[in-house]
Design a protein around this motif. Structure first.
Motif, PDB file in Angstrom:
ATOM      1  N   ASN A 144      -6.923  -1.116  -6.455  1.00 15.65           N
ATOM      2  CA  ASN A 144      -7.423   0.004  -7.381  1.00 15.65           C
ATOM      3  C   ASN A 144      -7.023   1.386  -6.522  1.00 15.65           C
ATOM      4  O   ASN A 144      -7.602   2.363  -7.123  1.00 15.65           O
ATOM      5  CB  ASN A 144      -9.000   0.267  -7.335  1.00 15.65           C
ATOM      6  N   ILE A 145      -6.304   1.543  -5.377  1.00 14.14           N
ATOM      7  CA  ILE A 145      -5.860   2.560  -4.896  1.00 14.14           C
ATOM      8  C   ILE A 145      -5.038   3.538  -5.988  1.00 14.14           C
ATOM      9  O   ILE A 145      -4.355   2.861  -6.925  1.00 14.14           O
ATOM     10  CB  ILE A 145      -4.945   2.085  -3.813  1.00 14.14           C
ATOM     11  N   ARG A 146      -5.260   4.688  -5.880  1.00 12.74           N
ATOM     12  CA  ARG A 146      -4.318   5.717  -6.643  1.00 12.74           C
ATOM     13  C   ARG A 146      -3.186   6.253  -5.782  1.00 12.74           C
ATOM     14  O   ARG A 146      -3.570   6.831  -4.644  1.00 12.74           O
ATOM     15  CB  ARG A 146      -5.160   6.740  -7.062  1.00 12.74           C
ATOM     16  N   LEU A 147      -2.036   6.183  -6.232  1.00  7.66           N
ATOM     17  CA  LEU A 147      -0.921   6.754  -5.613  1.00  7.66           C
ATOM     18  C   LEU A 147      -0.983   8.113  -5.843  1.00  7.66           C
ATOM     19  O   LEU A 147      -1.100   8.653  -6.891  1.00  7.66           O
ATOM     20  CB  LEU A 147       0.294   6.141  -5.908  1.00  7.66           C
ATOM     21  N   VAL A 148      -0.713   9.140  -4.944  1.00  6.29           N
ATOM     22  CA  VAL A 148      -0.452  10.605  -5.054  1.00  6.29           C
ATOM     23  C   VAL A 148       0.904  10.878  -4.756  1.00  6.29           C
ATOM     24  O   VAL A 148       1.315  10.924  -3.608  1.00  6.29           O
ATOM     25  CB  VAL A 148      -1.705  11.259  -4.062  1.00  6.29           C
ATOM     26  N   GLY A 149       1.331  11.634  -5.700  1.00  8.96           N
ATOM     27  CA  GLY A 149       2.513  11.952  -5.240  1.00  8.96           C
ATOM     28  C   GLY A 149       3.360  13.063  -6.384  1.00  8.96           C
ATOM     29  O   GLY A 149       2.523  12.963  -7.722  1.00  8.96           O
ATOM     30  N   ALA A 193       1.476   4.636 -14.152  1.00 10.34           N
ATOM     31  CA  ALA A 193       0.854   5.356 -15.244  1.00 10.34           C
ATOM     32  C   ALA A 193      -0.656   5.811 -14.964  1.00 10.34           C
ATOM     33  O   ALA A 193      -0.985   6.790 -15.337  1.00 10.34           O
ATOM     34  CB  ALA A 193       0.720   4.492 -16.568  1.00 10.34           C
ATOM     35  N   ASN A 194      -1.360   5.254 -14.027  1.00  8.41           N
ATOM     36  CA  ASN A 194      -2.867   5.598 -13.787  1.00  8.41           C
ATOM     37  C   ASN A 194      -2.704   6.329 -12.202  1.00  8.41           C
ATOM     38  O   ASN A 194      -3.831   6.371 -11.775  1.00  8.41           O
ATOM     39  CB  ASN A 194      -3.629   4.303 -13.547  1.00  8.41           C
ATOM     40  N   ASP A 195      -1.503   6.574 -11.972  1.00  6.65           N
ATOM     41  CA  ASP A 195      -1.523   7.233 -10.607  1.00  6.65           C
ATOM     42  C   ASP A 195      -1.780   8.740 -10.768  1.00  6.65           C
ATOM     43  O   ASP A 195      -1.568   9.442 -11.890  1.00  6.65           O
ATOM     44  CB  ASP A 195      -0.458   6.842  -9.791  1.00  6.65           C
ATOM     45  N   LEU A 196      -1.803   9.506  -9.711  1.00 10.57           N
ATOM     46  CA  LEU A 196      -2.037  10.859  -9.739  1.00 10.57           C
ATOM     47  C   LEU A 196      -0.772  11.806  -9.503  1.00 10.57           C
ATOM     48  O   LEU A 196      -0.136  11.823  -8.297  1.00 10.57           O
ATOM     49  CB  LEU A 196      -2.895  11.283  -8.528  1.00 10.57           C
ATOM     50  N   THR A 197      -0.451  12.417 -10.382  1.00 12.87           N
ATOM     51  CA  THR A 197       0.931  13.422 -10.272  1.00 12.87           C
ATOM     52  C   THR A 197       0.253  14.625  -9.764  1.00 12.87           C
ATOM     53  O   THR A 197      -0.576  15.451 -10.432  1.00 12.87           O
ATOM     54  CB  THR A 197       1.708  13.662 -11.516  1.00 12.87           C
TER      55      THR A 197
END
Ligand code: FEO
Length: 396
Positions: A94-99, A116-120
């Motif tokens: 469930n970790i969200r990648l941030v980049g 798709a569910n990560d954080l831009t």
């Protein structure tokens, strides 16, 4: 290792890799730095080389136990830092990648996973972990186009990616506080010149952008965390990225049977007689390019000498010329010498090189036909004198 009450170092030392990027020797090893911020949300900043994943995970879990990680902030996608992203996501689904946009594209390309569910994020975005606030700033081409830094404004830590990094594993000390750090300065110049050296202009833009930050600690992806020497670290990167250098000279030569080497010895003597204190002499076949580039970034004078080989310049000298040109090296005082047996080409190539990279060539190249015994070495000594005179007059 606690850097601040809730900010931990979870990186690893690599003391076994022979060649960084398959190219650059690591006589003192290298560290892959990763950081864990524990708050209402948990943020992990960058990862490590995938070969160290088991040790890395142990370090993370020693801090947070079974608690999941909420965010993985990716400052840089080169695999020495991004190699463990795939495994981290397997352990923490469930970790969200941030980049930024480019980062997440590279995650998909390297790890074959959807983002798709990560954080831009974009320039100036902020992410709150609770009492810690992360601010993102893009520093493209330091060292890849996606590279960014993360500034934690509560404790004033700058997670700087490759910027301000250096070769050399961490020998017990994690920060420079109360630590002898002398050997890192040379390794910082070697790291910069080998890895980041091409990107002087982007480094300058990044430094201008970071100027306004109030920084208590620089946490790079390689080398110690800087607290006491922040000014010197920034000064070093600033000078290197402006191609500014000390008064001194590097003499590099190729030689098959020692004749061109003797020319180099005479040039070095001329430099010394001319008053230059710091002179490095390198056989391009025997000293790894990594160390030669380091000193070419350090010193303003450069004298190159080569025999003619197969109607061209000596192969190892050609490699050095390519390495210098591809780093957009500027502001060097230049001299050249060379030799041939029946048809000369080496000095012509060196002269063309100097014109192409806009080096300041102090005098015409010295050329020797066949052996050193029948050659008047005074020409080489005088070449050394000429380079010395120009170096000293430029230093006034
Ligand atoms: Fe340490 Fe550009 O990676």
């Amino acid at each position: 290792m606690k850097l601040k009450e809730n900010i931990h170092y979870v990186g690893v030392n690599d003391r076994t890799k022979d060649l960084f990027e398959g190219l650059w020797p690591l006589p003192y090893g290298v560290s892959y730095n990763s950081y864990l911020i524990v708050d209402q949300k948990i943020g992990l900043i960058d990862t490590v080389d995938v070969n160290f994943f088991e040790l890395y995970l142990d370090k993370i879990q020693a801090v947070i136990g079974e608690r999941p990680i909420d965010y993985l902030i990716i400052n840089h996608m080169e695999p020495d830092h991004s190699g463990s992203i795939g495994l981290i996501r397997k352990i923490y689904p469930n970790i969200r990648l941030v980049g930024n946009k480019k980062t997440l594209e590279m995650v998909e390309g390297y790890h074959n996973m959807s983002t798709a569910n990560d954080l831009t994020v974009v320039e100036g975005d902020m992410l709150s972990l609770g009492s810690h606030q992360l601010h993102f700033s893009l520093i493209p081409m330091v060292h890849w186009p996606e590279t960014m830094v993360t500034y934690e404004s509560t404790e004033k830590l700058l997670f700087s990616g490759d910027a301000f990094g250096c070769f050399g594993a961490l020998n017990g000390h994690f920060t420079d506080t109360n630590a002898e750090v002398d050997y890192y300065w040379e390794e910082m110049v070697r790291y910069y010149s080998n890895i980041v050296g091409k990107y002087g202009a982007p480094v300058q833009r990044a430094l201008q952008k970071l100027e306004k930050l109030d920084i208590d600690m620089i946490c790079s992806t390689h080398g110690p965390m800087w607290t006491q020497h922040i000014e010197k670290v920034i000064y070093t990167y600033d000078r290197l990225s402006r191609y500014d250098a000390d008064c001194g000279a590097v003499v590099c030569y190729g030689s098959m049977y020692g004749n061109t080497q003797q020319m180099a010895e005479s040039v070095a003597r001329g430099l010394a007689e001319g008053g230059i204190e710091r002179i490095c002499v390198y056989d391009v076949s025997r000293t790894n390019l990594s160390f030669i580039l380091k000193d070419i970034f350090k010193y303003r004078g450069l004298v190159l000498g080569s025999p003619t080989y197969n109607g061209k310049i000596y192969p190892q000298m050609e490699q050095l010329l390519n390495a210098i040109a591809s780093r957009d090296m500027k502001n060097r005082i230049f001299g050249a010498f060379g030799s041939f047996t029946w048809a000369g080409q080496a000095v012509k190539t060196l002269k063309t090189f100097a014109e192409t990279v806009h080096f300041d060539m102090v005098t015409e190249p010295v050329e020797m036909k066949q052996g050193f015994k029948a050659f008047d070495e005074k020409e080489c000594v005088e070449l050394g004198h000429s380079v010395a005179t120009r170096l000293l007059s430029d230093s006034l």
